[in-house]
Design a protein around this motif. Structure first.
Motif, PDB file in Angstrom:
ATOM      1  N   ALA A 257      50.541  47.722  43.813  1.00 56.60           N
ATOM      2  CA  ALA A 257      50.755  47.147  42.747  1.00 56.60           C
ATOM      3  C   ALA A 257      52.019  46.611  43.103  1.00 56.60           C
ATOM      4  O   ALA A 257      52.523  45.522  42.028  1.00 56.60           O
ATOM      5  CB  ALA A 257      50.269  48.039  41.282  1.00 56.60           C
ATOM      6  N   ALA A 258      52.983  47.575  43.759  1.00 60.98           N
ATOM      7  CA  ALA A 258      54.547  47.559  43.674  1.00 60.98           C
ATOM      8  C   ALA A 258      54.795  46.285  44.412  1.00 60.98           C
ATOM      9  O   ALA A 258      55.431  45.470  44.526  1.00 60.98           O
ATOM     10  CB  ALA A 258      55.166  48.259  43.831  1.00 60.98           C
ATOM     11  N   GLU A 259      53.921  46.276  45.284  1.00 62.70           N
ATOM     12  CA  GLU A 259      53.448  45.208  46.426  1.00 62.70           C
ATOM     13  C   GLU A 259      52.658  44.074  46.263  1.00 62.70           C
ATOM     14  O   GLU A 259      51.956  44.474  47.278  1.00 62.70           O
ATOM     15  CB  GLU A 259      54.064  45.599  47.724  1.00 62.70           C
ATOM     16  N   PRO A 260      52.277  43.385  45.779  1.00 59.56           N
ATOM     17  CA  PRO A 260      50.706  42.462  45.612  1.00 59.56           C
ATOM     18  C   PRO A 260      50.594  41.778  47.129  1.00 59.56           C
ATOM     19  O   PRO A 260      49.748  41.288  47.143  1.00 59.56           O
ATOM     20  CB  PRO A 260      50.904  42.213  44.022  1.00 59.56           C
ATOM     21  N   ALA A 261      51.690  41.592  47.179  1.00 60.85           N
ATOM     22  CA  ALA A 261      51.446  40.843  49.074  1.00 60.85           C
ATOM     23  C   ALA A 261      51.310  41.019  49.570  1.00 60.85           C
ATOM     24  O   ALA A 261      50.819  40.439  51.208  1.00 60.85           O
ATOM     25  CB  ALA A 261      53.098  39.744  48.806  1.00 60.85           C
TER      26      ALA A 261
END
Length: 289
Positions: A257-261
């Motif tokens: 969620a903190a790094e969705p990509a």
């Protein structure tokens, strides 16, 4: 749903005990545990039990195992119990997704006659009880929107193939039955249905039951059937995600969620990719989070 307890539908005493067992689902059995002479009594007892408890809020899921489609008894089973509002039907000795579609059509008629919404009653299938059925485990995908669970059985299959036993000296299933187990797991996942492990017949051997539950959970099964109330606590414990497992899954979800990509994330020096995220999300869903 973690535990599903079989209860003979012709025994009011055992049905009452089933409610107190802690099982997530009761399987009111009209099939193998009921003699031919007692089938009519079992239908009426099951109907009365459903009518008495279906409206309760704090109860297990109520499922009825009907007789197989080729017995000529299924229609009488459904006519007797659908109006009493079971949550689900268990179909034994299914040989393909076509059997599920057939049962779906029968349920549609019975729901209409009973004034119930179309599709209210779901279907769980025992999918490996004949050699023929092993070759069609990929046909359940798209068979019916009612289909929610797939499980397997070793006893009828061993009789069908002529096996002397379905377990070795170590208590574990022998290779033909491990194949059926594995293919059932794959078929359930492919169909979007819950994979449910089969019963452990030695109901006094709770250590053996625990071992088999842990192996089933390890491999991807998320529930197991029981034949005795004493088995239910062990099954529930093994198939309930632990606080440690929940915390680990939450960490994976939070990292993505903190790094969705990101395709890969680093948690404590260990790399996690998208399949780990899928597994974490499934575990949290089972945990009700």
């Amino acid at each position: 749903m973690r535990s599903l307890l079989f209860v003979p539908a012709d025994s009011e005493k055992k049905l009452a005990k089933g409610l107190e067992s802690g099982a997530d689902a009761l399987i009111l059995d009209l099939e193998d545990s009921v003699s031919a002479a007692n089938k009519p009594l079992a239908r009426e007892t099951a109907r009365a039990f459903l009518a008495a408890h279906a409206a309760a809020t704090n109860r297990p899921l109520l499922m009825v195992r009907v007789n197989a489609l080729d017995t000529g008894l299924t229609d009488d089973d459904l006519a007797a119990i659908v109006g009493a509002r079971p949550d689900a039907i268990m179909l034994p000795k299914s040989e393909s997704g076509r059997d599920v579609a057939h049962l779906d059509a029968k349920l549609t008629v019975q729901e209409a006659l009973a004034g119930l919404p179309d599709g209210r009653i779901t279907i769980t299938v025992v999918a490996t009880e004949t050699a023929k059925a092993i070759f069609t485990l990929g046909t359940y995908q798209g068979a019916s929107p009612r289909l929610v669970g797939l499980t397997w059985g070793a006893e009828d299959l061993s009789a069908d193939i002529g096996a002397e036993t379905n377990r070795g000296e170590d208590g574990r299933h022998t290779e033909p039955f491990r194949l059926a187990r594995a293919l059932c797991l794959m078929g359930a996942v492919a169909a979007g249905a819950q994979p449910i492990d089969t019963v452990f017949p030695a109901f006094r051997d709770l250590d053996g039951l625990r071992r088999e539950c842990e192996e089933a959970r390890r491999d991807g099964f998320t529930a197991k059937m029981a034949i005795h109330p004493a088995q239910v606590p062990v099954i529930n414990q093994v198939f309930t995600p632990t606080p440690e497992a929940i915390a680990a899954a939450q960490a994976v979800v939070a990292a993505f969620a903190a790094e969705p990509a990101a395709g890969v994330v680093n948690i404590g020096g260990e790399m996690f990719d998208r399949p780990h995220l899928t597994r974490a999300e499934r575990l949290l869903k089972r945990a009700g989070q």
